[in-house]
Design a protein around this motif. Structure first.
Motif: not given
Length: 302
Positions: A88, A91-96
């Motif tokens: 988590k 990742w960039k925000p809102n990525m799986d």
């Protein structure tokens, strides 16, 4: 009378100037030696030796990408939540948070034993995204029998972007074939998309059949077999032992002055893990003596 007098005085003046210079130099050296005159300390790190800002940035880019790949290739079936928590922060925000990996069909657990950055380059679209190619030596163990293990070497391209003092992964990593060492060859032609007309249904059918045959050999055949499909007949390494060909769709064929451009989406399956990948390809084809040949092959964006 004046000129001879001046000529006699010049050597005397030069002599006394030399005496005075020698005396002053000797006095200065003795004063420095005994500490009467303080000399400024030398900066041992010259401009050439000092680390450049670009070097420091590159080191941080590589370190971040390597850390991410270690976590990305580390999974154990049943511990998906733990993997998601570890990934988590990358990742960039809102990525799986799982990075597109589906654990339902995974037959092998994985961890990376060795990870090393291979290359780094910035995208030309001025988006600020940097693509780091990373090599990973992974160890896979069967989910039903942990004693059954195998080694798989992988190369991944990880797109990252600067975010404050660190970075974020800007997109899912993609797997690529290992780099191959070769002797310098002819300079490849710059890519020039051929603008032309759509071909007739018979030609499109021929191209489709040829392309499917090519992909089957490209994922199962030896370099010599793949060379049979190439215009230059040069042996090349395909994806044999790495990927299997599943299907091809979205085929678009156009022609201009004897050159055929075929674009298509290809679905491949990773033989090591069973994961499936879709990639877009652009081929330039020629037809000679009733046979089709691949003139060039490039991977593009879907």
């Amino acid at each position: 009378m004046e000129r001879p007098i001046v000529r006699r005085k010049i050597p005397r003046i030069l002599f006394w100037l030399l005496i005075i210079y020698t005396a002053l130099s000797t006095t200065a050296v003795l004063a420095i030696q005994f500490g009467l005159i303080q000399m400024p300390s030398r900066n041992l790190e010259t401009a050439e030796q000092a680390p450049r800002e670009s070097d420091r940035v590159m080191i941080s880019e590589l370190a971040f990408a390597e850390q991410f790949v270690r976590e990305y290739l580390f999974w154990t079936q049943g511990n998906e939540d733990s993997r998601a928590a570890r990934l988590k922060p990358f990742w960039k925000p809102n990525m799986d948070v799982q990075g597109g990996l589906d654990f339902k069909q995974v037959e092998w657990n994985s961890y990376a034993r060795n990870v090393d950055a291979w290359s780094v380059k910035e995208r030309e679209d001025q988006s600020g995204v940097i693509e780091v190619t990373v090599y990973a030596e992974t160890i896979l163990s069967h989910v039903k029998n942990s004693n059954e293990q195998k080694r798989v070497d992988r190369y991944l391209v990880v797109p990252i972007k600067k975010a404050g003092d660190s970075y974020l992964v800007a997109g899912f990593p993609r797997f690529i074939a290992p780099p191959v060492a070769k002797m310098p060859a002819e300079q490849e032609e710059d890519r020039k998309d051929v603008q032309g007309e759509a071909v007739d249904s018979q030609t499109r059918l021929e191209v489709e059949q040829f392309m499917k045959s090519f992909w089957k050999v490209y994922t199962t055949g030896a370099p010599e077999e793949i060379a049979y499909f190439k215009k230059n007949s040069k042996s090349v390494s395909g994806l044999t032992g790495m990927m299997s060909f599943l299907e091809m769709d979205q085929l678009n064929v156009r022609q201009n002055q004897g050159v055929y451009v075929a674009e298509c989406n290809v679905l491949l399956e990773d033989l090591a893990s069973g994961a499936k990948f879709t990639n877009h390809y652009l081929f330039k084809l020629v037809k000679e003596g009733g046979r089709w040949y691949v003139s060039s092959m490039e991977q593009g964006e879907i």
